[in-house]
Enzyme design. Structure first.
Site, PDB file in Angstrom:
ATOM      1  N   ASP A 238     -21.306  15.790  14.361  1.00  0.00           N
ATOM      2  CA  ASP A 238     -21.200  16.898  15.314  1.00  0.00           C
ATOM      3  C   ASP A 238     -21.826  18.121  14.648  1.00  0.00           C
ATOM      4  O   ASP A 238     -21.240  18.685  13.718  1.00  0.00           O
ATOM      5  CB  ASP A 238     -19.741  17.179  15.666  1.00  0.00           C
ATOM      6  CG  ASP A 238     -19.095  16.085  16.502  1.00  0.00           C
ATOM      7  OD1 ASP A 238     -19.451  14.905  16.299  1.00  0.00           O
ATOM      8  OD2 ASP A 238     -18.235  16.399  17.333  1.00  0.00           O
TER       9      ASP A 238
ATOM     10  N   LYS B 275     -21.862  19.041  23.344  1.00  0.00           N
ATOM     11  CA  LYS B 275     -20.470  19.413  23.126  1.00  0.00           C
ATOM     12  C   LYS B 275     -20.291  20.904  23.371  1.00  0.00           C
ATOM     13  O   LYS B 275     -21.121  21.713  22.958  1.00  0.00           O
ATOM     14  CB  LYS B 275     -20.073  19.035  21.699  1.00  0.00           C
ATOM     15  CG  LYS B 275     -18.672  19.406  21.264  1.00  0.00           C
ATOM     16  CD  LYS B 275     -18.433  18.903  19.844  1.00  0.00           C
ATOM     17  CE  LYS B 275     -17.126  19.420  19.263  1.00  0.00           C
ATOM     18  NZ  LYS B 275     -16.921  18.926  17.875  1.00  0.00           N
TER      19      LYS B 275
ATOM     20  N   LYS C 207     -19.164  16.220  25.713  1.00  0.00           N
ATOM     21  CA  LYS C 207     -17.917  16.329  24.962  1.00  0.00           C
ATOM     22  C   LYS C 207     -17.308  17.700  25.187  1.00  0.00           C
ATOM     23  O   LYS C 207     -17.929  18.731  24.926  1.00  0.00           O
ATOM     24  CB  LYS C 207     -18.155  16.103  23.467  1.00  0.00           C
ATOM     25  CG  LYS C 207     -16.873  16.224  22.626  1.00  0.00           C
ATOM     26  CD  LYS C 207     -17.118  15.829  21.184  1.00  0.00           C
ATOM     27  CE  LYS C 207     -15.875  16.067  20.326  1.00  0.00           C
ATOM     28  NZ  LYS C 207     -16.090  15.658  18.918  1.00  0.00           N
TER      29      LYS C 207
END
Length: 252
Positions: free
Chosen positions: A97, A160, A193
């Site tokens: 991430d 995300k 996400k």
């Protein structure tokens, strides 16, 4: 969809996360134990890079290990991001991430951000790459959409919302814009996400509804959808154990 079905979907798509400054080997061990629930495993456990080796050894293959890069600052610092990625990959993680340089994007450095993302994608293959756009700091819908586009064009597997370290994290408004870009991008395997501030099954249900509307039923699986959270699992398990009366809209 019933509250129990919603909770099961959230469990399957959960990245159980601990990114606190005080994290230790002991807290990481507890996190990995918690990830293996009586109702099934979470999708992944997300930790600092220094805990990847421990987490991978403690978890079954069905639970993936993720770690963060260029986190949480999101500076336009390619050497730092690449060093993080190399350490994470060598430690045995399956997912990374990485924080998009959102301040640079706000400053109009679009080409520099695009080049940063391209280098990050090249260095991270074949791991799953989630790009954190820090939507609560970008604020403007046009910037949120631009960050999503740049990330998709670079080959990100997931877009995300947030690091969870800023005043505003995931919001339905930002999610709607991000999902719209994903749905119309031509990248049919790309996912979304939601991260930061999602603590209840009822809150998660709102995001499931948005994902279903944009990506269809096929988007409601861990290959296309993740939730980054620490506290959400407690409410999921309470619902599945019949100990919570979380209000969830039926039939979203």
């Amino acid at each position: 969809m019933s509250a129990q079905d919603t909770a099961r979907t959230l469990l399957r798509c959960l990245d159980l996360t601990s990114l606190n400054e005080g994290d230790t080997a002991e807290s990481t061990a507890a996190l990995c134990t918690k990830a293996q629930t009586a109702h099934g495993p979470v999708a992944a456990v997300c930790v600092w890079p220094r805990f990847v080796t421990q987490a991978r050894a403690a978890l079954p293959p069905a639970i993936r290990v993720a770690a963060v890069a260029n986190f949480p600052e999101g500076a336009l610092d390619l050497p730092r991001a690449l060093a993080d990625i190399e350490a994470i990959a060598q430690a045995g993680a399956q997912e990374i991430d990485v924080v998009l340089p959102w301040r640079a994007l706000k400053a109009g450095q679009v080409q520099e951000v695009a080049e940063f993302l391209a280098e990050v994608r090249h260095a991270s293959r074949p791991l799953t790459l989630k790009v954190i756009i820090e939507s609560g700091e970008l604020k403007d819908e046009a910037l949120i959409r631009r960050a999503t586009q740049l990330s998709l064009n670079a080959g990100a597997d997931f877009i995300k919302t947030s690091t969870g370290k800023t005043a505003v994290s995931a919001t339905p408004e930002a999610a709607r814009a991000m999902l719209d870009e994903i749905a119309h991008s031509g990248f049919s395997a790309a996912g979304f996400k939601a991260s930061g501030g999602i603590r209840t099954v009822a809150q998660g249900a709102d995001y499931l509804e948005l994902v279903r509307a944009s990506l269809g039923e096929g988007g409601l699986n861990p290959q296309r959808l993740r939730f980054g959270a620490s506290g959400l699992l407690d409410d999921i398990l309470a619902v599945l154990d019949g100990k919570a009366g979380t209000a969830v809209k039926e039939g979203y």
